[in-house]
Design a protein around this motif. Sequence first.
Motif, mmCIF file in Angstrom:
data_model
loop_
_atom_site.group_PDB
_atom_site.id
_atom_site.type_symbol
_atom_site.label_atom_id
_atom_site.label_comp_id
_atom_site.label_asym_id
_atom_site.label_seq_id
_atom_site.Cartn_x
_atom_site.Cartn_y
_atom_site.Cartn_z
ATOM 1 N N ASN A 1 -17.205 -18.309 -19.244
ATOM 2 C CA ASN A 1 -16.051 -18.964 -19.870
ATOM 3 C C ASN A 1 -14.869 -18.038 -20.099
ATOM 4 O OD1 ASN A 1 -16.621 -21.901 -20.582
ATOM 5 N ND2 ASN A 1 -18.512 -20.917 -21.301
ATOM 6 N N SER A 2 -14.706 -17.049 -19.233
ATOM 7 C CA SER A 2 -13.560 -16.151 -19.378
ATOM 8 C C SER A 2 -12.261 -16.882 -19.021
ATOM 9 C CB SER A 2 -13.720 -14.933 -18.472
ATOM 10 O OG SER A 2 -13.535 -15.295 -17.115
ATOM 11 N N GLN A 3 -11.154 -16.334 -19.500
ATOM 12 C CA GLN A 3 -9.849 -16.922 -19.201
ATOM 13 C C GLN A 3 -9.607 -16.994 -17.700
ATOM 14 O OE1 GLN A 3 -7.296 -18.091 -21.614
ATOM 15 N NE2 GLN A 3 -6.894 -19.081 -19.635
ATOM 16 N N LEU A 4 -9.933 -15.919 -16.988
ATOM 17 C CA LEU A 4 -9.676 -15.891 -15.545
ATOM 18 C C LEU A 4 -10.535 -16.911 -14.804
ATOM 19 C CD1 LEU A 4 -9.273 -12.055 -15.243
ATOM 20 C CD2 LEU A 4 -7.532 -13.718 -14.592
ATOM 21 N N GLN A 5 -11.776 -17.075 -15.209
ATOM 22 C CA GLN A 5 -12.621 -18.091 -14.567
ATOM 23 C C GLN A 5 -12.037 -19.483 -14.788
ATOM 24 O OE1 GLN A 5 -16.170 -16.351 -16.508
ATOM 25 N NE2 GLN A 5 -17.260 -16.833 -14.609
ATOM 26 N N TRP A 6 -11.574 -19.760 -16.005
ATOM 27 C CA TRP A 6 -10.983 -21.067 -16.268
ATOM 28 C C TRP A 6 -9.642 -21.233 -15.543
ATOM 29 C CZ3 TRP A 6 -12.806 -25.518 -17.484
ATOM 30 C CH2 TRP A 6 -14.021 -25.609 -18.179
ATOM 31 N N GLU B 1 -3.748 -12.478 -5.322
ATOM 32 C CA GLU B 1 -3.560 -11.673 -6.537
ATOM 33 C C GLU B 1 -4.482 -12.148 -7.658
ATOM 34 O OE1 GLU B 1 0.089 -10.362 -9.559
ATOM 35 O OE2 GLU B 1 0.285 -12.146 -8.303
ATOM 36 N N GLN B 2 -4.561 -13.459 -7.833
ATOM 37 C CA GLN B 2 -5.408 -14.010 -8.898
ATOM 38 C C GLN B 2 -6.879 -13.745 -8.610
ATOM 39 O OE1 GLN B 2 -4.120 -17.760 -10.470
ATOM 40 N NE2 GLN B 2 -6.225 -18.503 -10.746
ATOM 41 N N ALA B 3 -7.283 -13.857 -7.345
ATOM 42 C CA ALA B 3 -8.671 -13.591 -6.974
ATOM 43 C C ALA B 3 -9.049 -12.139 -7.276
ATOM 44 C CB ALA B 3 -8.886 -13.900 -5.497
ATOM 45 N N LEU B 4 -8.187 -11.206 -6.880
ATOM 46 C CA LEU B 4 -8.478 -9.792 -7.094
ATOM 47 C C LEU B 4 -8.464 -9.435 -8.579
ATOM 48 C CD1 LEU B 4 -6.435 -8.194 -4.149
ATOM 49 C CD2 LEU B 4 -8.875 -8.783 -4.219
ATOM 50 N N LYS B 5 -7.615 -10.099 -9.342
ATOM 51 C CA LYS B 5 -7.578 -9.874 -10.788
ATOM 52 C C LYS B 5 -8.889 -10.331 -11.432
ATOM 53 C CE LYS B 5 -4.570 -10.731 -14.794
ATOM 54 N NZ LYS B 5 -3.342 -11.434 -15.264
ATOM 55 N N THR B 6 -9.434 -11.447 -10.951
ATOM 56 C CA THR B 6 -10.725 -11.922 -11.457
ATOM 57 C C THR B 6 -11.829 -10.935 -11.110
ATOM 58 O OG1 THR B 6 -9.952 -14.198 -11.088
ATOM 59 C CG2 THR B 6 -12.301 -13.895 -11.539
ATOM 60 N N ALA B 7 -11.796 -10.414 -9.878
ATOM 61 C CA ALA B 7 -12.793 -9.419 -9.469
ATOM 62 C C ALA B 7 -12.750 -8.200 -10.382
ATOM 63 C CB ALA B 7 -12.563 -9.014 -8.020
ATOM 64 N N ALA B 8 -11.554 -7.721 -10.705
ATOM 65 C CA ALA B 8 -11.415 -6.558 -11.579
ATOM 66 C C ALA B 8 -12.018 -6.831 -12.954
ATOM 67 C CB ALA B 8 -9.941 -6.175 -11.705
ATOM 68 N N PHE B 9 -11.821 -8.052 -13.438
ATOM 69 C CA PHE B 9 -12.417 -8.417 -14.725
ATOM 70 C C PHE B 9 -13.937 -8.382 -14.655
ATOM 71 C CE2 PHE B 9 -14.548 -11.804 -17.099
ATOM 72 C CZ PHE B 9 -14.330 -11.352 -18.391
ATOM 73 N N LEU B 10 -14.522 -8.843 -13.565
ATOM 74 C CA LEU B 10 -15.985 -8.861 -13.450
ATOM 75 C C LEU B 10 -16.565 -7.454 -13.478
ATOM 76 C CD1 LEU B 10 -16.485 -11.657 -10.769
ATOM 77 C CD2 LEU B 10 -16.648 -11.848 -13.261
ATOM 78 N N THR C 1 -18.059 -27.577 -12.949
ATOM 79 C CA THR C 1 -19.243 -26.874 -13.428
ATOM 80 C C THR C 1 -18.824 -25.653 -14.244
ATOM 81 O OG1 THR C 1 -19.311 -25.705 -11.309
ATOM 82 C CG2 THR C 1 -20.835 -27.558 -11.589
ATOM 83 N N ILE C 2 -19.590 -25.359 -15.266
ATOM 84 C CA ILE C 2 -19.384 -24.138 -16.046
ATOM 85 C C ILE C 2 -20.392 -23.130 -15.505
ATOM 86 C CG2 ILE C 2 -19.406 -23.122 -18.352
ATOM 87 C CD1 ILE C 2 -18.653 -25.905 -19.434
ATOM 88 N N ASP C 3 -19.920 -22.323 -14.566
ATOM 89 C CA ASP C 3 -20.819 -21.482 -13.775
ATOM 90 C C ASP C 3 -20.366 -20.030 -13.853
ATOM 91 O OD1 ASP C 3 -22.895 -20.796 -12.052
ATOM 92 O OD2 ASP C 3 -22.505 -22.468 -10.676
ATOM 93 N N ARG C 4 -21.117 -19.154 -13.222
ATOM 94 C CA ARG C 4 -20.918 -17.713 -13.347
ATOM 95 C C ARG C 4 -20.267 -17.143 -12.095
ATOM 96 N NH1 ARG C 4 -27.431 -16.789 -13.013
ATOM 97 N NH2 ARG C 4 -27.651 -17.997 -11.111
ATOM 98 N N ALA C 5 -20.440 -15.844 -11.898
ATOM 99 C CA ALA C 5 -19.836 -15.147 -10.770
ATOM 100 C C ALA C 5 -20.866 -14.202 -10.146
ATOM 101 C CB ALA C 5 -18.592 -14.390 -11.216
#
Length: 316
Positions: free
Chosen positions: A108-113, A62-71, A137-141
Amino acid sequence: MKTDIPNNGHYDIPGNPSTAKSSAVKLNDRSNGEPLRVLSEEDWAFWKHNGYVVIKKAVSREQALKTAAFLYEFEEKDPNDSSTWYTAPRAEMKMKELANTGMVECYNSQLQWNNRSEQRVYDAFADIWGTEKLWVTIDRANLNFPIRPGHEYKAFIHWDYDPETRPVNVQGVLALADQLDENMGGFQCIPELFRNYDTWKLTQPEDRNRFLPDTTGFTPTKVKLEAGDLLIFNSLQPHGIRANNSDKVRCAQYISMMPAEEDNDSLREWRVNSWRDRIAPEGYAFPGDPRKWEQTKYETASLNALGKKILGLDRW
């Protein structure tokens, strides 16, 4: 506002500049006698032999898919409308090989953190390093869309660090969508070359590109992942993104950890500023978002106790 990373050794190489290029602390050799937190003994043997390992369900599906939706939101694209997927790049990529591979310049989005601060994610890296004092690491997606005319790229195998320098480092990728179709853009690597690098290099010209190996004779391993799975690989592992010849979108977040450098005040200050002010790293492979959406549309991410430590805001 000063955003330069102090002593950034990554301006001309691909690796992520939010941590050091190499660690003075060696990777875990199990001599500390500490039990593994997440990896099984079979996982450990696989890691040592192949140079990578997959941690299942490192975050919830659920958390993974929520992050994908944010991207998708961040990229102004609709996951259900492929006509929105193919747009011109917003910024020029110095590392031309990454053009059209779908890098999402959000750090640095909330979901990435939230994903970085998951206990199971942290415990996996603690197993690999053999220490609990880690920085993330402070990295991207990545949103890697199916290849289409005008939006092609070559699937290439590379190192982010010159293997001749023997970097002591690891890298990681968190799957935000199922990547079970081998035709789908996703992670690939060459464990045989990882194991036999010292022998292989004797067959190579001295003036070879130290970051792009000649892979003649090797068949890359296509690693299958499900949403929420974390893949960790040794930085000596030649790797890359596969060509996406499917009708599916590969979605992932890059996450790694390495031993904290708590006495490096300038780097720690940069990291805290990056989180607080939503500042992207600067480097050869990191063009940033010219819209400045992280600064203008989103708030500073809230961190749990673990998140504060893996950032460097709190000391271990």
